[in-house]
Design a protein around this motif. Structure first.
Motif, short mmCIF file in Angstrom:
data_model
loop_
_atom_site.label_atom_id
_atom_site.label_comp_id
_atom_site.label_asym_id
_atom_site.label_seq_id
_atom_site.Cartn_x
_atom_site.Cartn_y
_atom_site.Cartn_z
N ILE A 1 0.84 -1.21 0.00
CA ILE A 1 0.00 0.00 0.00
C ILE A 1 0.87 1.26 0.00
O ILE A 1 0.49 2.27 0.59
N SER A 2 2.01 1.20 -0.64
CA SER A 2 2.95 2.33 -0.56
C SER A 2 2.30 3.67 -0.93
O SER A 2 2.60 4.69 -0.33
N ASP A 3 1.40 3.68 -1.90
CA ASP A 3 0.81 4.95 -2.36
C ASP A 3 -0.45 5.35 -1.60
O ASP A 3 -1.10 6.33 -1.95
N GLY A 4 -0.82 4.60 -0.61
CA GLY A 4 -2.06 4.88 0.13
C GLY A 4 -3.16 3.92 -0.29
O GLY A 4 -3.13 3.35 -1.39
N LEU A 5 -4.14 3.75 0.59
CA LEU A 5 -5.19 2.75 0.36
C LEU A 5 -6.04 3.07 -0.87
O LEU A 5 -6.26 2.20 -1.72
N SER A 6 -6.53 4.30 -1.00
CA SER A 6 -7.43 4.60 -2.12
C SER A 6 -6.71 4.41 -3.45
O SER A 6 -7.24 3.79 -4.37
N SER A 7 -5.49 4.92 -3.54
CA SER A 7 -4.72 4.78 -4.78
C SER A 7 -4.48 3.31 -5.11
O SER A 7 -4.61 2.87 -6.26
N SER A 8 -4.15 2.52 -4.08
CA SER A 8 -3.89 1.09 -4.29
C SER A 8 -5.15 0.37 -4.78
O SER A 8 -5.10 -0.48 -5.67
N LEU A 9 -6.30 0.73 -4.19
CA LEU A 9 -7.56 0.10 -4.60
C LEU A 9 -7.88 0.43 -6.06
O LEU A 9 -8.33 -0.43 -6.82
N TYR A 10 -7.66 1.68 -6.45
CA TYR A 10 -7.93 2.05 -7.85
C TYR A 10 -7.02 1.30 -8.81
O TYR A 10 -7.44 0.89 -9.89
N GLN A 11 -5.77 1.11 -8.39
CA GLN A 11 -4.85 0.35 -9.25
C GLN A 11 -5.30 -1.11 -9.35
O GLN A 11 -5.32 -1.69 -10.44
N LEU A 12 -5.66 -1.70 -8.21
CA LEU A 12 -6.11 -3.10 -8.22
C LEU A 12 -7.41 -3.27 -8.99
O LEU A 12 -7.62 -4.25 -9.70
N GLY A 13 -8.31 -2.29 -8.85
CA GLY A 13 -9.60 -2.35 -9.55
C GLY A 13 -9.39 -2.37 -11.05
O GLY A 13 -10.00 -3.16 -11.79
N GLU A 14 -8.47 -1.51 -11.52
CA GLU A 14 -8.22 -1.41 -12.96
C GLU A 14 -7.61 -2.70 -13.50
O GLU A 14 -8.04 -3.22 -14.54
N VAL A 15 -6.61 -3.21 -12.81
CA VAL A 15 -5.94 -4.44 -13.26
C VAL A 15 -6.92 -5.62 -13.31
O VAL A 15 -6.87 -6.45 -14.21
N ASN A 16 -7.82 -5.67 -12.34
CA ASN A 16 -8.71 -6.82 -12.21
C ASN A 16 -10.08 -6.63 -12.85
O ASN A 16 -10.90 -7.55 -12.87
N ASN A 17 -10.32 -5.40 -13.33
CA ASN A 17 -11.61 -5.08 -13.92
C ASN A 17 -12.78 -5.39 -12.98
O ASN A 17 -13.79 -5.99 -13.37
#
Lengths: 328, 328
Positions: free
Chosen positions: B215-231
């Motif tokens: 979670i280096s970039d913060g929780l919200s940023s990490s979730l948006y990255q994971l959401g995009e990768v996983n659709n």
């Protein structure tokens, strides 16, 4: 009462590296700092890792375009794997960029790095991008080599010959031409070096090379580094050093030519130490790759590094390689 | 007539990375850019490689001492290997140093990096040292993981739960305390993060984690990255997020606490997506390592990332992670 604080300006890059080495606890698996690459034992092969950083004010002339900057950081990293006989797996590239860097500039850097990687049938597999006051590029390359094909810096034996691939002075010619305002044709070898990747792999496979490094810092500096690691000296025959035609074209004097091939870095050729009776076999194999190799000297028992000049006179070769930090 | 040239200031770090990714030719062996690490197939294992760069003006507060700087660059690199389930082989560390850097400062950086490496039973195996206008550190870490233990960013399934190790807001607490001039005790978690290396290895061995990142970039940023990768989308339960005691101590308001745990980065905890029926097994295993794990939400089919607040009301969670370059 006062005392002085030593800065990097005072101690220079090599002393800084010596300090760093003295502090670090070496990992058990690692061959450690001091060779061109770190090497880790993985199932009978070495994983080779090497890293190089360049910055705008010290490494990137204004006339170097961003595509060339990308090629350059990639090529100089690849050269370290080549010198160890390794096959390149890939590279990561981190960019420190001033906030006013244009998108086009960034795109060109990446295209240059990608072109170099593709030229050597590999790829840039990751990286980082951060704001920096100064354009800064840091590449880390990794490769694999079967243990028995690994070419260390260490292994020189008294009586071995010293040989060099290609010719020296190509980068110096580019640098001198740049100062004289010559056409971009002349700076190609300086800004777009071609690491000896195929040659390194073939040389490793032959298993006859006693020691190897690339000549990134210049011939004299490389010889002093090899001499120290191997606890030997060398004699170098000035008349035998293969000189770039471009250098002869650009230089106004023999002195300019000699100083350039002896001390100017940036050629990324391989400096090899091998038994004399293996030289023809090695030469034949490199011929098949279209690459020259030339004997330029011999390993000596005493620790001096001597230059035999064109009159047959021996003098001590000074160590004039480029060193960062130290007041210039 | 005039036209505008886009600079990094306009496009931001993520767009820069998107541009870089669109240019690079991906190697066949590599999983490629976009995960925490690049991964190469070596005899049934993945070689993991990751790199992070930090610079004085954007990442290094004045109150961070050189020992902490060395620890920090090492720890944040290690965190990327941890998030993939890997065992660390070693790290190379390149330093861009202003010419007036003192020898003591350099020594302390290296001691900090070495201490972090030894804490995780590995070592700094090489590097480069160059002059730079700004203090710049670039680390590249590499590790190994058996293929079946590799935890990708990709693999989230609708209905899976989202969990986080340890607690969030430790680094934010340090940052806020630093602004308030509190004692150095408070900045320890900010300047000296502890990557979840043992936890990552154990989690990989369990082979039940569907997706993982740090979670280096913060929780919200990490979730948006994971959401995009996983659709996929997520719902996050604010009441369930484990909050650092230090953060509660430092913050003056609930809003300060909530914003910090949702958006402030620097905690280097693991964000994990796994089937709900495996959670107790995972919790038990991490308990044995003395590490908490907490369910904080669930994977949704639609692409929204929702926050369920303390009143049970759902709103869209904004993506407020720290991004470099973009005009702040």
């Amino acid at each position: 009462m006062f005392y002085s604080v030593k800065t990097l300006n005072d101690i220079g890059e090599r002393e800084a590296i010596r300090i760093i080495k003295s502090i670090l606890s070496k990992g058990l698996e690692s061959i450690g700092i001091g060779d061109d690459c770190a090497a880790f034992d993985i199932d009978g092969r070495y994983l080779l890792v090497s890293t190089d950083m360049i910055t705008a004010s010290t490494h990137i002339p204004n006339s170097m375009n961003p595509w060339e900057i990308g090629w350059f950081i990639t090529a100089i990293n690849f050269s370290d794997i080549a010198a160890k006989g390794g096959r390149i797996l890939g590279m990561v590239l981190s960019l420190g960029l001033p906030v006013d860097t244009s998108e086009d500039f960034l795109v060109s850097i990446i295209k240059g790095a990608d072109s170099c990687a593709r030229r050597y049938k590999t790829s840039i597999v990751g990286g980082d991008t951060k704001e920096n006051k100064e354009l800064t590029l840091s590449g880390t390359v990794f490769g694999l080599v079967p243990k028995e094909q690994f070419m260390s810096r260490k292994g020189a034996k008294v009586g071995d010959i010293i040989a060099v691939t290609g010719s020296l002075g190509k980068a110096a010619a580019g640098f001198l031409a740049m100062q004289k305002g010559c056409s971009r044709d002349f700076t190609r070898d300086l800004f777009q070096p071609t690491p000896r990747v195929s040659e390194g792999i073939r040389l490793g496979e032959l298993k006859v090379i006693h020691a190897s490094m690339d000549i990134s810092d210049g011939l004299s500096s490389s010889l002093y580094q090899l001499g120290e690691v191997n606890n030997v000296g060398f004699e170098i025959w000035l008349d035998s050093i293969p000189i770039s035609n471009r250098l002869i074209e650009v230089c106004d004097s023999q002195e300019c030519i000699d100083n350039s091939v002896l001390h100017f870095g940036g050629d990324y050729e391989l400096l090899l130490i091998l038994p004399e009776d293996k030289f023809l076999e090695v030469k034949h194999e490199l011929d098949l790759l279209g690459t020259n190799i030339t004997k330029i000297g011999r390993v000596r028992r005493d620790l001096e590094i001597l230059l035999k000049d064109r009159n047959g006179v021996y003098t001590v070769l000074p160590d004039l390689g480029y060193e960062h930090f130290k007041h210039r």
